[in-house]
Design a protein around this motif. Structure first.
Motif, PDB file in Angstrom:
ATOM      1  N   ASN A   1       0.883  -1.167   0.000  1.00  0.00           N
ATOM      2  CA  ASN A   1       0.000   0.000   0.000  1.00  0.00           C
ATOM      3  C   ASN A   1       0.919   1.216   0.000  1.00  0.00           C
ATOM      4  O   ASN A   1       1.447   1.610   1.046  1.00  0.00           O
TER       5      ASN A   1
ATOM      6  N   SER B   1      -0.065  -2.121  -9.593  1.00  0.00           N
ATOM      7  CA  SER B   1      -1.456  -2.490  -9.839  1.00  0.00           C
ATOM      8  C   SER B   1      -2.257  -1.210 -10.081  1.00  0.00           C
ATOM      9  O   SER B   1      -1.788  -0.106  -9.787  1.00  0.00           O
ATOM     10  N   GLU B   2      -3.453  -1.371 -10.596  1.00  0.00           N
ATOM     11  CA  GLU B   2      -4.325  -0.202 -10.776  1.00  0.00           C
ATOM     12  C   GLU B   2      -4.576   0.472  -9.433  1.00  0.00           C
ATOM     13  O   GLU B   2      -4.562   1.704  -9.332  1.00  0.00           O
ATOM     14  N   GLU B   3      -4.782  -0.318  -8.388  1.00  0.00           N
ATOM     15  CA  GLU B   3      -5.016   0.233  -7.045  1.00  0.00           C
ATOM     16  C   GLU B   3      -3.805   1.027  -6.564  1.00  0.00           C
ATOM     17  O   GLU B   3      -3.946   2.091  -5.952  1.00  0.00           O
ATOM     18  N   GLN B   4      -2.606   0.536  -6.837  1.00  0.00           N
ATOM     19  CA  GLN B   4      -1.399   1.267  -6.426  1.00  0.00           C
ATOM     20  C   GLN B   4      -1.256   2.581  -7.179  1.00  0.00           C
ATOM     21  O   GLN B   4      -0.795   3.573  -6.608  1.00  0.00           O
TER      22      GLN B   4
ATOM     23  N   LYS C   1      -3.767   4.381  -8.146  1.00  0.00           N
ATOM     24  CA  LYS C   1      -4.725   5.255  -7.450  1.00  0.00           C
ATOM     25  C   LYS C   1      -4.139   5.742  -6.129  1.00  0.00           C
ATOM     26  O   LYS C   1      -4.331   6.899  -5.743  1.00  0.00           O
ATOM     27  N   GLN C   2      -3.397   4.880  -5.432  1.00  0.00           N
ATOM     28  CA  GLN C   2      -2.733   5.302  -4.195  1.00  0.00           C
ATOM     29  C   GLN C   2      -1.730   6.428  -4.481  1.00  0.00           C
ATOM     30  O   GLN C   2      -1.606   7.378  -3.698  1.00  0.00           O
TER      31      GLN C   2
END
Length: 194
Positions: A67, A93-96, A98-99
């Motif tokens: 994260n 990742s896509e989530e990273q 966004k982070q």
């Protein structure tokens, strides 16, 4: 105003060199940078960003479970951070991604991400696709094909020196297994097999 930058290219365009130069520019002015690199790329040792021209720096590692917002926010609690630099950002990742936008938007720290846009089959890496969609600035770093045209694709070769046309998207390697080429030579090697 902090922004998210995505510096992308084929292999051998000087992405790591550019990242290390950017970090040096901040450090020379007495500012603090934090460099991250993908844990799965250990060609030059764990936690190292190394350029083909011999420059290198220690780096924090990210994995698929990292994260980045939380990690950077914890680092920020202990010291000032003026810039975050990400090497091998295609492995985010896509989530990273966004982070990282949260790092820019809520922590006001610029993020410079460096990576490859497409894999050996011409498919976009998920991290690169997310960066193409979410970055404030897209900057292409250019390299050349053996024919002199701009190289924007990568061919992977097997042990016999033949182009690979299937397999896992990720296989860590360098000039011993990959070559950056123009679209014409990519199509001839990978697509035009009829």
């Amino acid at each position: 105003m902090a922004q998210l930058y995505f510096y992308y290219s084929a292999m051998n365009a000087g992405k790591s060199t550019s990242l290390l130069q950017s970090s040096y520019n901040y450090l020379e002015r007495g500012m603090k940078t934090v460099i991250f690199t993908a844990q799965l790329d250990d060609r030059f040792g764990q936690g190292k960003v190394t350029s083909r021209i011999g420059l290198s720096s220690d780096a924090r590692q990210f994995s698929k479970d990292s994260n980045l917002y939380q990690e950077i926010n914890q680092l920020l609690a202990a010291e000032t951070i003026d810039c975050i630099l990400i090497d091998e950002s295609q492995f985010l990742s896509e989530e990273q991604v966004k982070q990282l936008t949260d790092v820019v938007d809520y922590l006001s720290i610029p993020v410079l991400a460096y990576g490859i846009r497409t894999d050996f089959l011409g498919q976009t890496f998920s991290g690169s696709a997310a960066l193409m969609a979410w970055a404030d600035k897209l900057i292409e770093l250019k390299t050349v094909c053996h024919c002199g045209r701009k190289a924007n694709f990568i061919i992977r070769f097997n042990e016999q020196g033949k182009p690979v046309t299937s397999g896992s998207q990720v296989q860590i390697g360098g000039n011993d297994m990959y070559e950056s080429v123009c679209r014409k030579h990519f199509k001839a090697a990978v697509w035009d097999k009829s």
